[in-house]
Design an enzyme around this catalytic site. Structure first.
Site, PDB file in Angstrom:
ATOM      1  N   SER A   1       0.824  -1.226  -0.082  1.00 11.01           N
ATOM      2  CA  SER A   1       0.035  -0.040   0.153  1.00 11.01           C
ATOM      3  C   SER A   1       0.910   1.336  -0.253  1.00 11.01           C
ATOM      4  O   SER A   1       2.155   1.346   0.546  1.00 11.01           O
ATOM      5  CB  SER A   1      -1.037   0.025   1.199  1.00 11.01           C
ATOM      6  OG  SER A   1      -1.520   1.282   1.361  1.00 11.01           O
TER       7      SER A   1
ATOM      8  N   TYR B   1      -2.325  -0.390  10.064  1.00  9.45           N
ATOM      9  CA  TYR B   1      -2.299  -0.718   8.651  1.00  9.45           C
ATOM     10  C   TYR B   1      -0.993  -0.270   7.842  1.00  9.45           C
ATOM     11  O   TYR B   1      -0.578  -1.150   7.275  1.00  9.45           O
ATOM     12  CB  TYR B   1      -3.587  -0.055   8.012  1.00  9.45           C
ATOM     13  CG  TYR B   1      -3.614  -0.570   6.719  1.00  9.45           C
ATOM     14  CD1 TYR B   1      -4.097  -1.801   6.193  1.00  9.45           C
ATOM     15  CD2 TYR B   1      -3.413   0.535   5.545  1.00  9.45           C
ATOM     16  CE1 TYR B   1      -4.252  -1.878   4.799  1.00  9.45           C
ATOM     17  CE2 TYR B   1      -3.379   0.116   4.252  1.00  9.45           C
ATOM     18  CZ  TYR B   1      -3.828  -1.125   3.981  1.00  9.45           C
ATOM     19  OH  TYR B   1      -4.032  -1.342   2.445  1.00  9.45           O
TER      20      TYR B   1
END
Length: 249
Positions: free
Chosen positions: A144, A158
């Protein structure tokens, strides 16, 4: 004149491939000639529909139920893939979960599951796949852009999990390079999926922070993955490659 597809004769295993980016990757790799196995945990109808669409288009596909939080489930699914298709050439680690919460509200369940699926499963799948991959093999993680930039509160867990893939990619590239296997990490930015649709207030607030003020499409990520899986990307390894519309620019 017959045109040979870039992934003709290859076999790909996609961890977390029934929906969103994973499904688009499965479709693209199949379109480019690969036989595709994909795992799912909670969406059997979507997984079967995807398999049927690939088969209807002339490809070969297999859906395997496997929770990416379970070590043996991952190892067994890769074994099933090799048993079904006779080999393994490409591993795509796409399974992931997203827990957004302030630090003080993160539960141990949030922490453990995020690390189990976003990090631990990637290590396990890579370890197991490496038993079968040969020269020209490909391992591709789906990370990501939040490993590079986290512009809002609540995303620390995350971001940490996706940052771990950056170091893992570099280390695995060194481990597996002598065998002719490349390892890379694709870092998408905001992409229009069920988990992060582009028609919400959150999306509206995010778009002005990007160089291209729009969400990406799953097909754009899939085409990048297919390139990395193909013969033209044989000199790319150990890289974390961002495809985020300028989110991190």
């Amino acid at each position: 004149m017959t045109t040979t597809l870039p992934l003709s004769g290859k076999v790909a295993f996609i961890q977390g491939g029934s929906r969103g980016i994973g499904a688009a990757i499965a479709q693209r790799l199949a379109r480019d000639g690969a036989s595709v196995a994909l795992t799912y945990s909670q969406s059997p109808q979507a997984a079967e529909a995807l398999v049927q669409s690939i088969v209807a288009a002339g490809g070969r596909a297999l859906a395997i139920r496997a929770d990416s939080a379970g070590e043996q489930a991952i190892r067994h699914a890769i074994g099933q893939t090799v048993e079904a298709f006779g080999r393994l050439d490409i591993l795509v680690n796409n399974a992931g979960v997203l827990a957004i919460a302030p630090l003080e509200e993160l539960s141990m369940e949030d922490i453990d599951r995020t690390l189990a699926i976003n990090v631990r499963s990637v290590v396990i799948a890579s370890q197991e796949a490496a038993k079968y991959l040969g020269d020209g093999g490909r391992i591709i993680h789906i990370g990501s852009t939040n490993a590079e930039r986290m512009p809002f509160a609540g995303g620390a867990l995350y971001a940490m999990s996706k940052s771990a893939l950056v170091g893992l990619t570099k280390g695995l590239a060194r481990d597996l390079g002598p065998r002719g296997i490349t390892v890379n990490n694709v870092q998408p930015g905001p992409v229009d999926t069920e988990m992060n649709p582009d028609n919400t207030e959150f999306a509206a607030a995010l778009k002005p922070t990007m160089a291209l003020p729009r969400y990406g499409q799953v097909e754009e990520i899939a085409s990048f993955v297919s390139y990395l899986a193909g013969p033209e990307a044989g000199y790319i390894t150990g890289a974390s490659l961002t495809i985020d519309g300028g989110f991190s620019a």
